[in-house]
Write a protein that holds these residues in place. Structure first.
Motif, PDB file in Angstrom:
ATOM      1  N   THR A  84      12.850  12.144  -0.497  1.00  0.00           N
ATOM      2  CA  THR A  84      13.839  11.472   0.353  1.00  0.00           C
ATOM      3  C   THR A  84      13.238  11.130   1.718  1.00  0.00           C
ATOM      4  O   THR A  84      13.454  10.033   2.251  1.00  0.00           O
ATOM      5  N   ILE A  85      12.472  12.069   2.283  1.00  0.00           N
ATOM      6  CA  ILE A  85      11.826  11.819   3.582  1.00  0.00           C
ATOM      7  C   ILE A  85      10.833  10.676   3.458  1.00  0.00           C
ATOM      8  O   ILE A  85      10.771   9.789   4.317  1.00  0.00           O
ATOM      9  N   VAL A  86      10.061  10.694   2.375  1.00  0.00           N
ATOM     10  CA  VAL A  86       9.078   9.629   2.148  1.00  0.00           C
ATOM     11  C   VAL A  86       9.773   8.275   1.976  1.00  0.00           C
ATOM     12  O   VAL A  86       9.279   7.239   2.417  1.00  0.00           O
ATOM     13  N   ALA A  87      10.952   8.286   1.338  1.00  0.00           N
ATOM     14  CA  ALA A  87      11.679   7.041   1.106  1.00  0.00           C
ATOM     15  C   ALA A  87      12.237   6.447   2.392  1.00  0.00           C
ATOM     16  O   ALA A  87      12.297   5.224   2.549  1.00  0.00           O
ATOM     17  N   LEU A 132      10.936   3.196   6.692  1.00  0.00           N
ATOM     18  CA  LEU A 132      12.016   2.370   7.222  1.00  0.00           C
ATOM     19  C   LEU A 132      12.337   2.752   8.658  1.00  0.00           C
ATOM     20  O   LEU A 132      12.497   1.880   9.525  1.00  0.00           O
ATOM     21  N   ALA A 133      12.409   4.061   8.929  1.00  0.00           N
ATOM     22  CA  ALA A 133      12.733   4.533  10.274  1.00  0.00           C
ATOM     23  C   ALA A 133      11.631   4.161  11.276  1.00  0.00           C
ATOM     24  O   ALA A 133      11.915   3.682  12.380  1.00  0.00           O
ATOM     25  N   GLY A 162       0.820  -1.216   0.000  1.00  0.00           N
ATOM     26  CA  GLY A 162       0.000   0.000   0.000  1.00  0.00           C
ATOM     27  C   GLY A 162       0.848   1.258   0.000  1.00  0.00           C
ATOM     28  O   GLY A 162       0.523   2.241  -0.688  1.00  0.00           O
ATOM     29  N   LEU A 163       1.948   1.228   0.768  1.00  0.00           N
ATOM     30  CA  LEU A 163       2.854   2.379   0.787  1.00  0.00           C
ATOM     31  C   LEU A 163       3.457   2.634  -0.594  1.00  0.00           C
ATOM     32  O   LEU A 163       3.574   3.787  -1.035  1.00  0.00           O
ATOM     33  N   ILE A 164       3.831   1.562  -1.258  1.00  0.00           N
ATOM     34  CA  ILE A 164       4.411   1.708  -2.603  1.00  0.00           C
ATOM     35  C   ILE A 164       3.417   2.386  -3.554  1.00  0.00           C
ATOM     36  O   ILE A 164       3.763   3.328  -4.282  1.00  0.00           O
ATOM     37  N   LEU A 165       2.181   1.926  -3.536  1.00  0.00           N
ATOM     38  CA  LEU A 165       1.164   2.485  -4.433  1.00  0.00           C
ATOM     39  C   LEU A 165       0.815   3.923  -4.056  1.00  0.00           C
ATOM     40  O   LEU A 165       0.588   4.774  -4.920  1.00  0.00           O
ATOM     41  N   LEU A 166       0.767   4.221  -2.746  1.00  0.00           N
ATOM     42  CA  LEU A 166       0.435   5.562  -2.285  1.00  0.00           C
ATOM     43  C   LEU A 166       1.487   6.573  -2.709  1.00  0.00           C
ATOM     44  O   LEU A 166       1.181   7.664  -3.204  1.00  0.00           O
ATOM     45  N   PHE A 167       2.751   6.187  -2.542  1.00  0.00           N
ATOM     46  CA  PHE A 167       3.827   7.094  -2.932  1.00  0.00           C
ATOM     47  C   PHE A 167       3.889   7.258  -4.449  1.00  0.00           C
ATOM     48  O   PHE A 167       4.179   8.338  -4.960  1.00  0.00           O
ATOM     49  N   LEU A 170      12.375  -1.211  -0.486  1.00  0.00           N
ATOM     50  CA  LEU A 170      11.650  -0.046  -0.996  1.00  0.00           C
ATOM     51  C   LEU A 170      12.497   1.210  -0.890  1.00  0.00           C
ATOM     52  O   LEU A 170      12.585   2.003  -1.841  1.00  0.00           O
ATOM     53  N   SER A 171      13.171   1.382   0.245  1.00  0.00           N
ATOM     54  CA  SER A 171      13.992   2.582   0.463  1.00  0.00           C
ATOM     55  C   SER A 171      15.178   2.621  -0.498  1.00  0.00           C
ATOM     56  O   SER A 171      15.517   3.686  -1.040  1.00  0.00           O
ATOM     57  N   ILE A 172      15.825   1.467  -0.702  1.00  0.00           N
ATOM     58  CA  ILE A 172      16.967   1.410  -1.621  1.00  0.00           C
ATOM     59  C   ILE A 172      16.536   1.811  -3.030  1.00  0.00           C
ATOM     60  O   ILE A 172      17.195   2.633  -3.695  1.00  0.00           O
ATOM     61  N   SER A 173      15.441   1.244  -3.503  1.00  0.00           N
ATOM     62  CA  SER A 173      14.984   1.535  -4.869  1.00  0.00           C
ATOM     63  C   SER A 173      14.544   2.981  -5.022  1.00  0.00           C
ATOM     64  O   SER A 173      14.813   3.624  -6.057  1.00  0.00           O
ATOM     65  N   MET A 174      13.885   3.543  -3.986  1.00  0.00           N
ATOM     66  CA  MET A 174      13.399   4.919  -4.076  1.00  0.00           C
ATOM     67  C   MET A 174      14.546   5.927  -4.043  1.00  0.00           C
ATOM     68  O   MET A 174      14.556   6.892  -4.816  1.00  0.00           O
ATOM     69  N   VAL A 175      15.517   5.707  -3.167  1.00  0.00           N
ATOM     70  CA  VAL A 175      16.669   6.614  -3.098  1.00  0.00           C
ATOM     71  C   VAL A 175      17.456   6.565  -4.402  1.00  0.00           C
ATOM     72  O   VAL A 175      17.930   7.593  -4.908  1.00  0.00           O
TER      73      VAL A 175
END
Length: 419
Positions: free
Chosen positions: A72-75, A79-80, A54-59, A113-118
């Motif tokens: 960057t914050i969203v990515a 994770l944090a 859901g997070l992937i689709l929302l972003f 997800l974070s690696i791919s987005m960054v």
């Protein structure tokens, strides 16, 4: 529950004592708690995976409208947040299985997800196999921290995909290290909870991953790789027949079933003249296939040394000993005809043994498997030889009658035993 009402009725009628009724009641209450706990774990894992998706689709929906800092914050934020939640549960409730499995799975997804987005935000160029390599490096510690079986399954899938995509020496080393950690996790879990659903699922996923991952060793010698597969499937059967696995049903013992199916398929393949000819004509080149043979032979030798009573069990199953004549054919036979005769005789012996064991033990499944093996062998030979249609019809009629008569015999025996 209905059982509790029946307990009161049986107690009032004097069939059971109050103490017995209390013991039965406590037993079913504990069973209900185990079932509830299992469902909680399943729902937490499914929920975590759905949240990640859901997070992937929302972003993705609002991605183009965000600034680079916002992206960057969203990515990093999911994770944090997941790491903080995981740290809290590890510190406060380390024995909460549902939390460990759910948060561990979500954290595994969030790292990828974070690696791919960054990478996408800052236009970092890289290949799919390098992405999987970094993902594995960052997620393997989760297996030790959360002791999560779902993380182990996800790591198995990613590591197998990575080694198939890359296939170089480094990817094979990373794959082997990952498997060692995963196998260590399930070894301890098997000692603690041998009947766990995770152990049953691991008996299917890990052998399947090993069977797929072995393709990464293929370089120039397909025949050696073929023999590696044969030894690997033999190892699966041996472990499946070991003390902690032999009493489990086929559904719960994926090791034995995958190993048996694998060996039967491979025996059927080399029972053909053309395949047998390719199988025995190979060059003795040292390559990664020899490494695979060496790596598989080590656990085979360890099983032989450590499991003292194993051979008495294995002698009952010719599939587990099929590697001996096949290895002989591979290294010493120089005639495709002799090789084909040995392999066909071996398949026939395995089929007959299954039929005899099925008749002796009144087991329809074992009997029908034996008859099916013989039927497949006969059908395959129709492609090798130009047989008359009349002869083929007679053979199939004989096989059909064999199926019917043997099954009727076992059914009749069972009815006589029940009377």
């Amino acid at each position: 529950m209905k059982i509790f009402n029946q307990l009161h009725e049986l107690q009032n009628q004097g069939v059971i004592t109050p103490e017995t009724a209390l013991d039965i009641s406590n037993y079913y209450k504990s069973k209900n708690k185990e079932s509830s706990s299992r469902l909680t774990v399943i729902y937490s894992v499914i929920g975590s995976i759905l949240i990640g998706l859901g997070l992937i689709l929302l972003f993705a929906h609002n991605w183009d409208e965000m600034s680079k800092i916002a992206k960057t914050i969203v990515a990093i934020a999911p994770l944090a947040i997941t790491q903080i939640s995981g740290g809290y549960f590890i510190y406060k409730k380390p024995d909460n299985l549902a939390a460990r499995e759910g948060i561990g799975s979500l954290l595994f997804i969030c790292i990828g997800l974070s690696i791919s987005m960054v990478s996408q935000i800052y236009n970092i160029v890289g290949s799919l196999d390098s992405f999987m390599q970094i993902w594995l490096f960052l997620t393997l510690p989760l297996l030790l921290i959360f002791r999560s079986s779902m993380v182990a399954f996800l790591a198995t899938i990613i590591s197998t995909s990575y080694v198939i995509l890359d296939g170089d020496v480094l990817s094979i080393i990373i794959y082997m290290v990952t498997l060692v950690l995963i196998l260590t996790h399930f070894r301890f879990l098997n000692k603690k909870e041998p009947n766990s659903n995770y152990i049953n699922l691991a008996s299917w996923i890990i052998p399947s991953a090993l069977s797929i991952g072995l393709c990464a060793f293929e370089q120039s010698n397909d025949e050696l790789l073929f023999l590696s597969y044969f030894w690997l499937f033999t190892l699966f059967i041996w472990i499946g027949n070991s003390k902690s696995w032999k009493d489990k049903s086929n559904v719960r013992n994926g090791l034995k079933l995958i190993g048996s199916l694998g060996i039967l398929v491979m025996l059927t393949m080399i029972s053909f003249h053309e395949v047998a000819d390719e199988f025995i004509t190979y060059k003795m080149d040292f390559g990664q296939e020899w490494v695979s043979l060496f790596l598989i032979s080590i656990p085979l030798l360890l099983v032989i040394i450590l499991k003292k009573g194993l051979f008495s069990e294995l002698k009952k199953d010719q599939l587990s000993m099929a590697f001996i004549p096949v290895t002989f054919v591979f290294f010493f036979s120089q005639s495709e005809i002799i090789s084909a005769i040995i392999v066909n005789a071996l398949i026939l012996i395995i089929g007959i043994q299954k039929v005899l064991l099925g008749l002796r033990n009144n087991r329809l499944g074992q009997l029908n498997i034996g008859l099916l093996i013989i039927s497949i062998l006969v059908s395959c030979r129709f492609f090798d030889y130009q047989m008359d249609l009349l002869l083929r019809g007679i053979v199939f009629l004989a096989l059909g009658l064999g199926f019917l008569l043997s099954n009727l015999k076992i059914i009749k025996t069972r009815k006589n035993e029940n009377q």
